[in-house]
Design a protein around this motif. Structure first.
Motif, mmCIF file in Angstrom:
data_model
loop_
_atom_site.group_PDB
_atom_site.id
_atom_site.type_symbol
_atom_site.label_atom_id
_atom_site.label_comp_id
_atom_site.label_asym_id
_atom_site.label_seq_id
_atom_site.Cartn_x
_atom_site.Cartn_y
_atom_site.Cartn_z
ATOM 1 N N ARG A 37 21.532 -0.420 3.227
ATOM 2 C CA ARG A 37 20.354 0.407 2.952
ATOM 3 C C ARG A 37 19.076 -0.284 3.446
ATOM 4 O O ARG A 37 18.031 -0.185 2.828
ATOM 5 C CB ARG A 37 20.237 0.736 1.457
ATOM 6 N N ALA A 38 19.207 -0.956 4.579
ATOM 7 C CA ALA A 38 18.063 -1.660 5.157
ATOM 8 C C ALA A 38 17.664 -1.007 6.471
ATOM 9 O O ALA A 38 18.505 -0.487 7.213
ATOM 10 C CB ALA A 38 18.379 -3.133 5.368
ATOM 11 N N TRP A 39 16.344 -1.037 6.747
ATOM 12 C CA TRP A 39 15.780 -0.388 7.923
ATOM 13 C C TRP A 39 14.729 -1.290 8.560
ATOM 14 O O TRP A 39 14.031 -2.021 7.862
ATOM 15 C CB TRP A 39 15.107 0.936 7.532
ATOM 16 N N THR A 40 14.627 -1.205 9.883
ATOM 17 C CA THR A 40 13.550 -1.866 10.607
ATOM 18 C C THR A 40 12.579 -0.801 11.096
ATOM 19 O O THR A 40 12.988 0.199 11.701
ATOM 20 C CB THR A 40 14.091 -2.661 11.802
ATOM 21 N N LEU A 41 11.303 -1.018 10.812
ATOM 22 C CA LEU A 41 10.244 -0.125 11.271
ATOM 23 C C LEU A 41 9.664 -0.670 12.565
ATOM 24 O O LEU A 41 9.239 -1.822 12.608
ATOM 25 C CB LEU A 41 9.155 -0.004 10.197
ATOM 26 N N PRO A 47 8.650 -4.331 16.575
ATOM 27 C CA PRO A 47 9.029 -4.407 15.166
ATOM 28 C C PRO A 47 7.816 -4.681 14.279
ATOM 29 O O PRO A 47 7.031 -5.588 14.541
ATOM 30 C CB PRO A 47 10.017 -5.577 15.130
ATOM 31 N N GLN A 48 7.675 -3.887 13.213
ATOM 32 C CA GLN A 48 6.544 -4.013 12.289
ATOM 33 C C GLN A 48 6.975 -4.485 10.908
ATOM 34 O O GLN A 48 6.269 -5.252 10.267
ATOM 35 C CB GLN A 48 5.834 -2.667 12.146
ATOM 36 N N SER A 49 8.089 -3.990 10.416
ATOM 37 C CA SER A 49 8.531 -4.312 9.057
ATOM 38 C C SER A 49 10.051 -4.182 8.982
ATOM 39 O O SER A 49 10.666 -3.453 9.777
ATOM 40 C CB SER A 49 7.921 -3.360 8.014
ATOM 41 N N HIS A 50 10.625 -4.870 8.031
ATOM 42 C CA HIS A 50 12.042 -4.706 7.680
ATOM 43 C C HIS A 50 12.101 -4.508 6.171
ATOM 44 O O HIS A 50 11.490 -5.269 5.412
ATOM 45 C CB HIS A 50 12.854 -5.936 8.087
ATOM 46 N N VAL A 51 12.797 -3.469 5.736
ATOM 47 C CA VAL A 51 12.874 -3.133 4.314
ATOM 48 C C VAL A 51 14.334 -2.962 3.926
ATOM 49 O O VAL A 51 15.068 -2.200 4.567
ATOM 50 C CB VAL A 51 12.111 -1.831 4.006
ATOM 51 N N ASP A 52 14.759 -3.660 2.880
ATOM 52 C CA ASP A 52 16.087 -3.461 2.301
ATOM 53 C C ASP A 52 15.896 -2.785 0.948
ATOM 54 O O ASP A 52 15.407 -3.403 0.001
ATOM 55 C CB ASP A 52 16.808 -4.799 2.139
#
Length: 292
Positions: A37-41, A47-52
């Motif tokens: 359930r992780a995404w890279t923006l 690349p700006q952000s990575h969110v899990d």
């Protein structure tokens, strides 16, 4: 495009990239193949952000990991913080603060309203988190905050791939210090490459406003061998340099902490930046992403 970037194949839910125009360009959310359930923006491919979403305390990008060390050391473990984030992106560091320091109250200033809407829809915040996202310019938002109202201010503002000029000056940092409580901590993500003129000037500017500061970066960046990120920490109290040094050395991409005389020497006599002389941070070279 399925909502939340998901569709069904043979009764099985799969994740698809999400692509959407925002104020700052084309935003993309790419699923992390190693974390369910992780995404890279990305914004215009950078690349700006990575969110899990399963583990908001997980920090993938090296510069965010280093700011995470500063958040960890800004107060005793678990103690809530009054935090201000200048620049939102995927809200990774606000999520990290909420997860590691429950009951923290946080304000985020993000100028790209369309990006914020995308992130809220596809990467929703937990309802119990006290995170308020405000639109508009980061410096203008900071000016509206009360004196001494923040324990922590994090600056991670990029227009495209460059920090806007008005967020690089001594006048801006004076406003940061006004909003910080005595003993509060400022952390900034800076990007530069050879000959490091921007980074040296930013250190000199911070030294003209704050009595204590340190710089955390990959040694190759500090030697001017490549373009990359450096994290500047500043305060009116002594910084936990020894612990920061230990943590940075143990990162997957080990970093070095410059402080005191060595950091003063690093500036090489650079002059502090003012509103009258400020320029945006340098454009990264082709094929170089500024947020590893």
């Amino acid at each position: 495009m399925a909502r939340n970037g998901r569709r069904r194949e043979g009764g099985r839910r799969t994740r698809e990239p999400v692509s959407e125009p925002v104020d700052g360009g084309l935003a993309q959310l790419l699923p992390d193949p190693d974390r369910p359930r992780a995404w890279t923006l990305l914004l215009d491919g950078a690349p700006q952000s990575h969110v899990d979403l399963d583990d908001p305390a997980y920090l993938e990008f090296e510069y965010q990991r280093r700011i995470g060390h500063l958040i960890d050391l800004a107060a005793p473990p678990g103690q809530p913080l009054r935090a201000v984030h200048l620049g939102g992106g995927g809200l990774t560091l606000a999520r990290y603060t909420a997860a590691t320091r429950p009951r923290s109250t946080q304000q985020v200033f993000e100028a790209d309203a369309a990006l914020t809407a995308l992130v809220r829809r596809e990467l929703p915040l937990e309802g119990a988190w006290r995170i308020r996202v405000r639109g508009g310019d980061a410096r203008a938002g900071l000016a509206r905050l009360p004196e001494g109202g923040a324990d922590l201010i994090v600056a991670d503002v990029f227009g495209g791939a460059r920090t806007p000029a008005h967020l690089t000056s001594g006048e801006f940092l004076a406003e940061v210090r006004r909003v910080l409580r005595p003993g509060g901590l400022y952390a900034a993500n800076l990007a530069d490459g050879p000959p490091l003129a921007h980074l040296r000037a930013q250190v000199a500017t911070a030294a003209a406003v704050f009595p204590e500061l340190c710089l955390i970066a990959d040694p190759a960046v500090l030697r001017g061998r490549r373009f990359g990120n450096a994290v500047l920490a500043a305060s009116d109290r002594a910084l936990p340099v020894a612990e920061l040094t230990r943590r940075a050395a143990g990162d997957p991409h080990p970093g070095r902490v410059e402080h005191g005389r060595a950091l003063a020497d690093f500036t090489g006599g650079a002059a502090p930046v003012t509103d009258a002389t400020a320029t945006p941070s340098p454009q990264p070279p082709a094929r170089v992403f500024h947020r590893r």
